[in-house]
Scaffold this motif. Structure first.
Motif, PDB file in Angstrom:
ATOM      1  N   ALA A   1     -18.784  -6.627   1.162  1.00  0.00           N
ATOM      2  CA  ALA A   1     -17.850  -5.729   1.853  1.00  0.00           C
ATOM      3  C   ALA A   1     -16.405  -6.051   1.491  1.00  0.00           C
ATOM      4  N   ASP A   2     -16.155  -7.332   1.259  1.00  0.00           N
ATOM      5  CA  ASP A   2     -14.807  -7.751   0.919  1.00  0.00           C
ATOM      6  C   ASP A   2     -14.431  -7.356  -0.516  1.00  0.00           C
ATOM      7  N   LYS A   3     -15.452  -7.223  -1.358  1.00  0.00           N
ATOM      8  CA  LYS A   3     -15.184  -6.913  -2.774  1.00  0.00           C
ATOM      9  C   LYS A   3     -15.120  -5.414  -3.070  1.00  0.00           C
ATOM     10  N   VAL A   4     -15.933  -4.602  -2.377  1.00  0.00           N
ATOM     11  CA  VAL A   4     -16.008  -3.182  -2.734  1.00  0.00           C
ATOM     12  C   VAL A   4     -14.649  -2.507  -2.481  1.00  0.00           C
ATOM     13  N   ARG A   5     -14.232  -1.691  -3.456  1.00  0.00           N
ATOM     14  CA  ARG A   5     -12.952  -1.012  -3.271  1.00  0.00           C
ATOM     15  C   ARG A   5     -13.182   0.361  -2.632  1.00  0.00           C
ATOM     16  N   ILE A   6     -12.352   0.662  -1.633  1.00  0.00           N
ATOM     17  CA  ILE A   6     -12.492   1.922  -0.901  1.00  0.00           C
ATOM     18  C   ILE A   6     -11.191   2.720  -1.038  1.00  0.00           C
ATOM     19  N   GLN A   7     -11.360   3.940  -1.574  1.00  0.00           N
ATOM     20  CA  GLN A   7     -10.197   4.817  -1.743  1.00  0.00           C
ATOM     21  C   GLN A   7     -10.168   5.840  -0.607  1.00  0.00           C
ATOM     22  N   TYR A   8      -8.971   6.376  -0.383  1.00  0.00           N
ATOM     23  CA  TYR A   8      -8.863   7.562   0.470  1.00  0.00           C
ATOM     24  C   TYR A   8      -8.524   8.751  -0.432  1.00  0.00           C
ATOM     25  N   GLY A   9      -9.097   9.908  -0.164  1.00  0.00           N
ATOM     26  CA  GLY A   9      -8.748  11.122  -0.897  1.00  0.00           C
ATOM     27  C   GLY A   9      -8.628  12.297   0.050  1.00  0.00           C
ATOM     28  N   GLY A  10      -7.642  13.154  -0.216  1.00  0.00           N
ATOM     29  CA  GLY A  10      -7.416  14.337   0.625  1.00  0.00           C
ATOM     30  C   GLY A  10      -5.928  14.534   0.811  1.00  0.00           C
ATOM     31  N   SER A  11      -5.336  15.387  -0.057  1.00  0.00           N
ATOM     32  CA  SER A  11      -3.902  15.698   0.012  1.00  0.00           C
ATOM     33  C   SER A  11      -2.999  14.459  -0.088  1.00  0.00           C
ATOM     34  N   VAL A  12      -3.421  13.488  -0.902  1.00  0.00           N
ATOM     35  CA  VAL A  12      -2.529  12.350  -1.193  1.00  0.00           C
ATOM     36  C   VAL A  12      -1.460  12.856  -2.166  1.00  0.00           C
ATOM     37  N   LYS A  13      -0.207  12.477  -1.908  1.00  0.00           N
ATOM     38  CA  LYS A  13       0.899  12.877  -2.784  1.00  0.00           C
ATOM     39  C   LYS A  13       1.957  11.785  -2.798  1.00  0.00           C
ATOM     40  N   PRO A  14       2.945  11.906  -3.709  1.00  0.00           N
ATOM     41  CA  PRO A  14       3.954  10.840  -3.758  1.00  0.00           C
ATOM     42  C   PRO A  14       4.596  10.555  -2.399  1.00  0.00           C
ATOM     43  N   ALA A  15       4.751  11.586  -1.562  1.00  0.00           N
ATOM     44  CA  ALA A  15       5.440  11.395  -0.279  1.00  0.00           C
ATOM     45  C   ALA A  15       4.628  10.589   0.734  1.00  0.00           C
ATOM     46  N   ASN A  16       3.311  10.548   0.600  1.00  0.00           N
ATOM     47  CA  ASN A  16       2.541   9.825   1.634  1.00  0.00           C
ATOM     48  C   ASN A  16       1.747   8.636   1.087  1.00  0.00           C
ATOM     49  N   VAL A  17       1.785   8.437  -0.250  1.00  0.00           N
ATOM     50  CA  VAL A  17       0.907   7.419  -0.846  1.00  0.00           C
ATOM     51  C   VAL A  17       1.235   5.999  -0.362  1.00  0.00           C
ATOM     52  N   LYS A  18       2.517   5.722  -0.169  1.00  0.00           N
ATOM     53  CA  LYS A  18       2.927   4.357   0.202  1.00  0.00           C
ATOM     54  C   LYS A  18       2.349   3.982   1.572  1.00  0.00           C
ATOM     55  N   GLU A  19       2.466   4.908   2.510  1.00  0.00           N
ATOM     56  CA  GLU A  19       1.967   4.622   3.858  1.00  0.00           C
ATOM     57  C   GLU A  19       0.433   4.454   3.843  1.00  0.00           C
ATOM     58  N   ILE A  20      -0.236   5.338   3.111  1.00  0.00           N
ATOM     59  CA  ILE A  20      -1.709   5.252   3.040  1.00  0.00           C
ATOM     60  C   ILE A  20      -2.121   3.923   2.408  1.00  0.00           C
ATOM     61  N   MET A  21      -1.441   3.557   1.326  1.00  0.00           N
ATOM     62  CA  MET A  21      -1.806   2.332   0.596  1.00  0.00           C
ATOM     63  C   MET A  21      -1.403   1.064   1.345  1.00  0.00           C
ATOM     64  N   SER A  22      -0.606   1.213   2.415  1.00  0.00           N
ATOM     65  CA  SER A  22      -0.209   0.012   3.167  1.00  0.00           C
ATOM     66  C   SER A  22      -1.335  -0.466   4.078  1.00  0.00           C
ATOM     67  N   LYS A  23      -2.383   0.336   4.225  1.00  0.00           N
ATOM     68  CA  LYS A  23      -3.454  -0.014   5.168  1.00  0.00           C
ATOM     69  C   LYS A  23      -4.422  -1.033   4.566  1.00  0.00           C
ATOM     70  N   GLU A  24      -4.871  -1.919   5.425  1.00  0.00           N
ATOM     71  CA  GLU A  24      -5.685  -3.061   5.003  1.00  0.00           C
ATOM     72  C   GLU A  24      -6.971  -2.690   4.262  1.00  0.00           C
ATOM     73  N   ASN A  25      -7.633  -1.641   4.723  1.00  0.00           N
ATOM     74  CA  ASN A  25      -8.936  -1.303   4.135  1.00  0.00           C
ATOM     75  C   ASN A  25      -8.881  -0.196   3.094  1.00  0.00           C
ATOM     76  N   ILE A  26      -7.686   0.239   2.738  1.00  0.00           N
ATOM     77  CA  ILE A  26      -7.551   1.304   1.729  1.00  0.00           C
ATOM     78  C   ILE A  26      -7.061   0.680   0.422  1.00  0.00           C
ATOM     79  N   ASP A  27      -7.910   0.801  -0.597  1.00  0.00           N
ATOM     80  CA  ASP A  27      -7.623   0.125  -1.874  1.00  0.00           C
ATOM     81  C   ASP A  27      -7.235   1.103  -2.972  1.00  0.00           C
ATOM     82  N   GLY A  28      -7.035   2.362  -2.625  1.00  0.00           N
ATOM     83  CA  GLY A  28      -6.673   3.301  -3.676  1.00  0.00           C
ATOM     84  C   GLY A  28      -6.725   4.726  -3.198  1.00  0.00           C
ATOM     85  N   GLY A  29      -6.423   5.635  -4.125  1.00  0.00           N
ATOM     86  CA  GLY A  29      -6.473   7.059  -3.815  1.00  0.00           C
ATOM     87  C   GLY A  29      -7.286   7.786  -4.860  1.00  0.00           C
ATOM     88  N   LEU A  30      -8.042   8.789  -4.416  1.00  0.00           N
ATOM     89  CA  LEU A  30      -8.704   9.712  -5.342  1.00  0.00           C
ATOM     90  C   LEU A  30      -7.979  11.036  -5.135  1.00  0.00           C
TER      91      LEU A  30
END
Ligand SMILES: O=C[C@H](O)COP(=O)(O)O
Length: 251
Positions: free
Chosen positions: A203-232
């Motif tokens: 669980a600690d190794k698997v990378r979990i992305q978030y996807g759904g209307s990610v854009k330059p304006a919101n990517v920083k906040e989304i990526m600041s979260k502990e369990n979010i390792d990327g964006g699709l």
């Protein structure tokens, strides 16, 4: 330490020439792979152009789909064996557009995951609930069911090395992003499901992305979260400037 992964999913957009132009525009400006991994997943017809243009750069190359058989009488399908021979690194499976429009089941997706690993590539497994399911308070339960079915029979080592993308259907291409807290809550629940199915190390190794209307304006906040390792990312990964801003979210 999980390396973040910023991935574009171009869907049914761009031709080979546009693919080459895009890669040429971004390839010398990408972050180092050890810092942020970058990836473009393109339509099958654009893959030769994508692979050729990305050669020698930090950009990883991915397909948007494949079949679960390597060869045979399967008109119109894409062979995972050939994708590997071409040099593809990742294959998206289980995208809600494939589940919805093309009636792909969790069983199909599970077979695809196994075929992708058998051919030395990594799946990006998409999961996510509809608005109706979320409003019924069943989002976690629904996504947990998808993860359990889609990972069935995969080894701990395989799951440690794959990517899971949480994409709430109601946030895809709608401009409606899940809040960073909603995305984090679901990504944490997915990590817990992986811990329950395997163990904390996986669980600690698997990378979990978030996807759904990610854009330059919101990517920083989304990526600041502990369990979010990327964006699709769909729409915002179609233009070089926007993709570079996403890839450089840390700057
Ligand atoms: O795979 C990507 C997702 O479907 C998100 O698409 P979007 O960024 O256009 O909302």
């Amino acid at each position: 330490m999980r390396t973040p992964i910023i991935a574009g999913n171009w869907k049914l957009n761009k031709n080979p020439q546009e693919t080459t132009e895009f890669v040429n525009a971004v390839k010398n400006e990408l972050p180092k792979n050890t810092d942020v991994e970058t990836l473009i997943c393109a339509p099958a017809v654009d893959l030769p152009a994508l692979i050729e243009a990305a050669k020698g750069s930090e950009l990883h190359v991915g397909a948007e789909n494949c079949y679960f058989e390597d060869e045979g009488a399967y008109t119109g399908e894409t062979s995972p064996k050939v994708l590997n021979e071409m040099g593809i690194d990742y294959v998206i499976i289980g995208h809600s557009e494939r589940r919805g429009y093309f009636h792909e089941t969790d069983k199909d997706i599970n077979k695809k995951a196994k075929a992708i690993f058998a051919n030395n590539m990594k799946p990006i497994l998409c999961c996510g609930e509809s608005l109706e399911t979320r409003e019924a308070g069943k989002a976690e339960e629904f996504v947990e069911g998808q993860i359990k079915a889609d990972l069935e029979g995969l080894s701990a080592d395989q799951v440690s090395n794959m990517v899971i993308a949480y994409e709430p259907i109601w946030a895809i291409g709608t401009g409606k992003t899940a809040t960073a807290d909603q995305a984090e809550e679901m990504c944490a629940a997915i990590r817990k499901t992986v811990a329950d199915l395997y163990d904390e190390t996986v669980a600690d190794k698997v990378r979990i992305q978030y996807g759904g209307s990610v854009k330059p304006a919101n990517v920083k906040e989304i990526m600041s979260k502990e369990n979010i390792d990327g964006g699709l990312i769909g729409g915002a990964a179609l233009q070089p400037d926007s993709f570079l801003q996403l890839a450089h979210y840390k700057d």
